[in-house]
Design a protein around this motif. Structure first.
Motif, PDB file in Angstrom:
ATOM      1  N   LEU A 398      13.561  90.829  41.887  1.00  0.00           N
ATOM      2  CA  LEU A 398      13.452  90.859  40.433  1.00  0.00           C
ATOM      3  C   LEU A 398      14.718  91.440  39.807  1.00  0.00           C
ATOM      4  N   LYS A 399      15.282  92.467  40.452  1.00  0.00           N
ATOM      5  CA  LYS A 399      16.519  93.072  39.941  1.00  0.00           C
ATOM      6  C   LYS A 399      17.666  92.070  39.998  1.00  0.00           C
ATOM      7  N   LEU A 400      17.680  91.241  41.025  1.00  0.00           N
ATOM      8  CA  LEU A 400      18.708  90.209  41.122  1.00  0.00           C
ATOM      9  C   LEU A 400      18.624  89.254  39.943  1.00  0.00           C
ATOM     10  N   SER A 401      17.387  88.876  39.567  1.00  0.00           N
ATOM     11  CA  SER A 401      17.211  87.994  38.414  1.00  0.00           C
ATOM     12  C   SER A 401      17.711  88.663  37.143  1.00  0.00           C
ATOM     13  N   TYR A 402      17.449  89.969  36.998  1.00  0.00           N
ATOM     14  CA  TYR A 402      17.942  90.718  35.836  1.00  0.00           C
ATOM     15  C   TYR A 402      19.468  90.754  35.825  1.00  0.00           C
ATOM     16  N   ASP A 403      20.080  90.980  36.987  1.00  0.00           N
ATOM     17  CA  ASP A 403      21.543  91.066  37.057  1.00  0.00           C
ATOM     18  C   ASP A 403      22.213  89.790  36.579  1.00  0.00           C
ATOM     19  N   HIS A 404      21.522  88.666  36.701  1.00  0.00           N
ATOM     20  CA  HIS A 404      22.107  87.389  36.299  1.00  0.00           C
ATOM     21  C   HIS A 404      21.930  87.100  34.808  1.00  0.00           C
ATOM     22  N   LEU A 405      21.212  87.955  34.101  1.00  0.00           N
ATOM     23  CA  LEU A 405      21.085  87.763  32.659  1.00  0.00           C
ATOM     24  C   LEU A 405      22.397  88.085  31.963  1.00  0.00           C
ATOM     25  N   PRO A 406      22.726  87.383  30.885  1.00  0.00           N
ATOM     26  CA  PRO A 406      23.867  87.805  30.060  1.00  0.00           C
ATOM     27  C   PRO A 406      23.555  89.144  29.403  1.00  0.00           C
ATOM     28  N   SER A 407      24.585  89.897  29.028  1.00  0.00           N
ATOM     29  CA  SER A 407      24.398  91.272  28.567  1.00  0.00           C
ATOM     30  C   SER A 407      23.478  91.361  27.357  1.00  0.00           C
ATOM     31  N   PHE A 408      23.572  90.399  26.439  1.00  0.00           N
ATOM     32  CA  PHE A 408      22.749  90.491  25.236  1.00  0.00           C
ATOM     33  C   PHE A 408      21.270  90.274  25.552  1.00  0.00           C
TER      34      PHE A 408
END
Length: 863
Positions: A398-408
């Motif tokens: 799940l953290k990996l999926s979050y890391d791939h989000l753009p900053s905004f």
């Protein structure tokens, strides 16, 4: 972090900031700040990547985040000054005098701003110099899976598309429907680790049609960490939080006594057997055959509560895992012809260990990025190799999926940590909060920020950050929830600027920017000025009518000079003091459910940045201030039954997107007229126009005005004339009740205003894209022909229209119409009666037709 830097650079490039830079001789300082922030922004991705393993870099980011927030607050001050000057009245000479002699005297204020600007610039300069010591790269190596513009289609899986739980559902169903049960109340635990789909399985069973008639009562309670017997009982009976436990337990026993019920207790953590036995004693009042399903991650909980052996939920097998992955990772769920890509995909699925949440999250991530086989190979061999080192692999995924989000989008997700587990988010409200905080980056096209926010929301939903959606009748998402693991992830990634507190007193550090509380916090007046809060949410659902917030409480809030979002929903606000105007950064104010609030003072109009004002369920609110600020975009007035009219100047709010109610009153010259709606063509969602009978004196003008015709974004429209629905049942209903013809309740209404009402309704023609229309209290004999042109109409309700003789011929053109409701319209009741009514052929093709002699809201008086 990158989103904050982008926001600052955007403000530094605005014409208003540039103009003020010239006025106060700050042009060079502003340019230096812009150059410094640009230089820092270039290394942010590299810094954030290294911060997880380098303590010095992590501290550097914390210092940077703090100064960027302060810089944003300062630039917001400049923007506020510009807005103040725009609203000043008079000629240029008068305006100059007002500026000079006002509190914002350009000499004194300019010196203060210049001093603050130089202080922040120095802090930024020192931080920028440290980036070299940390060896941060201006051009970090971009991985093949870096963010790309996401597709505008969405791949999230609804509970109706759940894969691989057919056997478990069949087993549970056999338990529930078993005729030879010996226990009065049976408890079946579903046990498994987070992300396996325990709640989803319970939902599938709970909503199965086989149980609609089998159980007399069905109840669902989300329990989570706190096993509070009173709260659980209140949720079962649908009561608020203010009831005493003695009354609650009595009401619960009455509800389930001698009835066969089905209860789901979702996400139970309590391992205290005594607490369970106390609740169980209340639940034993049900009839033999009552069933309780408990979902839990704990085998101890299952042992304490279960009367049946627990159902241990396992991961999906390889075939079902691949089927679920294919559905979310490939367009329309169809496997591509690329054999290499498929082989890599199967390796990735294998690493997900059959956990549905992990499979959906990774599949959605790969789908939304639209990656090729080389990118998938890198994802498998590099990114997933890091996950293997983690003890909690599902959390790492799940953290990996979050890391791939753009900053905004990371900011938008992190903001959800302010709300408790199991909280039901309203999509519209969540987007309004994101906009108020500046998290939404305006697009390069003509879309407004709310529309961009909708794209953010749908992308987060598509990647399984949200789940359990509810839909509007016409297919738009209304609400959603967040999986407990996703909520844990949000709390992990927020950093030191977020805080959630429970008691009335709280030790809040000066780096906290976003704060939520379950009770009203009492800030010290001596220390609140040091706080830099941007959000203060009071999430309590209790209404303290006898303990209203006084002047002293609002005095303490004045120290929170940086607030963008303030929610005081239901804590007992009865008046807004004049000094409220000092909170000049406010964008979002929620004062809903304050039953003692009567008048909203003029100070609200001095909040030049205000975008959202929520006043719903304030029944004693009688008036709004005139000339509400033009920045307002959302005004919610649901349940404000005491509101007399709309204030003058409302027609100038051309940015207004939400206006739930428009109240008419022809007797007052201080009120807006219906023609003020003409310029509000950005209205969205729902609009209710009340007391249309006050327009009868100028019905011809209304007919010609066509004030609603251009509102193409409006989805729901309710048109109401005055009608005392509670005391005027139709003649057919009087016969059923056998009412005395001489009693007051049975006197028929005589109304000679049918022609004026027909002219008014003709003039209120909406755009053809309308989804729902309600007509209530209309005295005309026939509906206008434009109803047949509403090609997108999904729902039509006609209430209390006793003189209405027939439906328009164009009804057969309403191909999208799914629901027609006719309440208390005696003539239509006969004409639309199935199957031989004269108008029945016009409506026979509509999937759901409801014809009743009285509307549901009035029926309670006669049952």
């Amino acid at each position: 972090m990158e989103a904050i830097a982008c926001l600052i650079l955007e403000k530094l490039s605005s014409s208003a900031i540039k103009e003020f830079g010239i006025i106060w001789n700050l042009k060079d300082d502003l340019q230096r700040m812009k150059n410094t922030v640009s230089a820092i922004k270039a290394v942010l991705r590299d810094a954030e990547a290294k911060a997880t393993t380098n303590h010095q870099t992590s501290n550097w980011l914390e210092e940077l985040k703090d100064v960027l927030y302060d810089a944003d607050d300062l630039l917001d001050d400049l923007s506020t000054e510009d807005l103040k000057r725009q609203v000043m009245i008079g000629n240029k000479f008068v305006r100059k005098l007002q500026i000079f002699f006002s509190k914002s005297n350009q000499i004194a204020h300019g010196l203060k701003l210049g001093h603050n600007m130089k202080a922040i610039q120095k802090r930024l300069h020192d931080i920028a110099n440290n980036k070299q010591a940390l060896q941060l790269s201006d051009h970090p190596v971009e991985t093949p899976t870096a963010y790309r513009e996401q597709r505008q289609t969405y791949s999230f899986v609804s509970k109706d598309e759940v894969i691989g739980r057919e056997d478990e559902k069949t087993l549970l169903t056999s338990y529930l429907l078993h005729n030879s049960v010996t226990d009065d109340v049976s408890v079946i635990p579903i046990v498994g680790i987070g992300g396996l789909g325990k709640t989803t399985l319970a939902q599938l069973v709970y909503n199965d049609n086989a149980f609609q008639d089998y159980f007399e009562q069905k109840m669902w309670v989300y329990v989570s960490d706190e096993f509070d017997i009173r709260k659980i009982a209140q949720k079962m009976i649908g009561q608020g939080e203010n009831s005493e436990i003695e009354q609650v337990q009595q009401d619960l026993r009455n509800k389930i006594q001698r009835k066969k019920y089905f209860l789901v207790l979702d996400d139970v953590w309590n391992e205290d057997r005594e607490l369970w036995l106390k609740l169980k004693s209340l639940l034993m009042e049900g009839a033999k055959g009552s069933m309780i399903i408990v979902t839990t991650r704990s085998q101890t909980v299952a042992k304490i509560m279960g009367t049946h052996p627990p159902l241990f939920l396992k991961g999906l097998d390889s075939q079902r895992s691949w089927k679920l992955f294919s559905r979310v990772a490939f367009s329309e769920g169809k496997e591509p012809n690329d054999l290499e890509l498929l082989a890599i995909g199967r390796d990735i699925v294998k690493k997900c260990a059959g956990i549905p949440l992990a499979i959906r999250t990774i599949g959605s991530l790969l789908y939304s990025r639209n990656l090729g086989s080389s990118d998938w190979l890198y994802f498998r061999d590099v990114e997933f190799s890091r996950i293997e080192q983690h003890k909690d692999k599902i959390f790492a995924i799940l953290k990996l999926s979050y890391d791939h989000l753009p900053s905004f989008m990371k900011n938008c997700f992190a903001y959800c940590s302010l709300f408790p587990k199991g909280f039901e988010f309203e999509k519209k409200t969540l987007i309004q909060l994101w906009v108020a905080e500046g998290f939404i980056q305006p697009g390069n096209d003509i879309r407004c920020v709310e529309e961009v926010g909708h794209v953010y929301f749908m992308n987060l939903l598509s990647m399984s950050f949200f789940q359990d959606v509810t839909m509007e009748d016409w297919g738009d998402v209304s609400t959603c929830k967040m999986h407990d693991l996703m909520h844990d992830l949000a709390q992990l990634v927020v950093g030191k600027e977020y805080a959630v507190v429970g008691g009335k007193e709280a030790n809040i550090g000066n780096r906290i920017r976003y704060l939520s509380s379950h009770t009203v916090l009492h800030f010290s007046q001596t220390t609140s000025s040091s706080y830099k809060l941007r959000t203060y949410l009071v999430l309590s659902q209790q209404i303290h009518a006898r303990n209203c917030l006084d002047q002293l409480y609002f005095d303490s809030l004045l120290g929170l000079k940086c607030l963008r979002v303030l929610t005081l929903s239901g804590p007992g606000v009865f008046a807004i003091p004049k000094i409220f105007k000092e909170l000049k950064h406010l964008r979002y104010v929620d004062l809903s459910r304050n039953r003692a609030l009567q008048i909203l003072p003029w100070v609200i109009t001095s909040l030049h940045h205000l975008q959202t004002l929520k006043l719903s369920e304030c029944p004693d609110l009688t008036e709004l201030p005139e000339d509400i600020n033009k920045s307002l975009r959302h005004l919610e007035l649901n349940g404000c039954e005491g509101l007399k009219c709309m204030p003058r100047g409302l027609g100038q709010l051309t940015n207004l997107q939400t206006l739930t109610h428009f109240v008419l009153d022809r007797r007052s010259t201080r009120c807006s007229s219906v023609n003020d709606l003409s310029g509000l063509n950005n209205l969205r969602g729902r609009l209710e126009i009340k007391w249309l009978d006050s327009l009868r004196y100028n019905a011809g003008e209304v007919e010609c005005a066509k004030v609603l015709l251009e509102k193409k974004h409006l989805q729901e429209l309710e048109l109401r004339w005055w009608y005392d629905v509670e005391v005027r049942p139709s003649p057919l209903f009087r016969e059923v009740l056998d009412l005395d013809s001489g009693s007051e309740i049975s006197k028929p209404e005589v109304n000679n205003n049918w022609l004026e009402d027909e002219m008014i309704l003709q003039g209120l023609q909406p755009h053809h894209s309308l989804k729902k229309l309600v007509i209530d209290g209309f005295c005309g004999k026939r509906l206008p022909d434009w109803i047949g042109n509403l090609s997108s109409l999904a729902s039509l309700e006609i209430r209390n229209c006793g003189g209405l003789k027939l439906l328009p011929d164009g009804m057969h053109n309403l191909m999208s119409l799914k629901k027609l409701c006719i309440y208390n319209c005696s003539l239509l009741e006969k004409r639309c009666a199935r199957p031989y009514g004269e108008d029945w052929p016009k409506i026979a093709c509509i999937p759901k037709v409801v014809i009743s002699p009285m509307s549901p809201s009035a029926m309670k008086y006669f049952t």
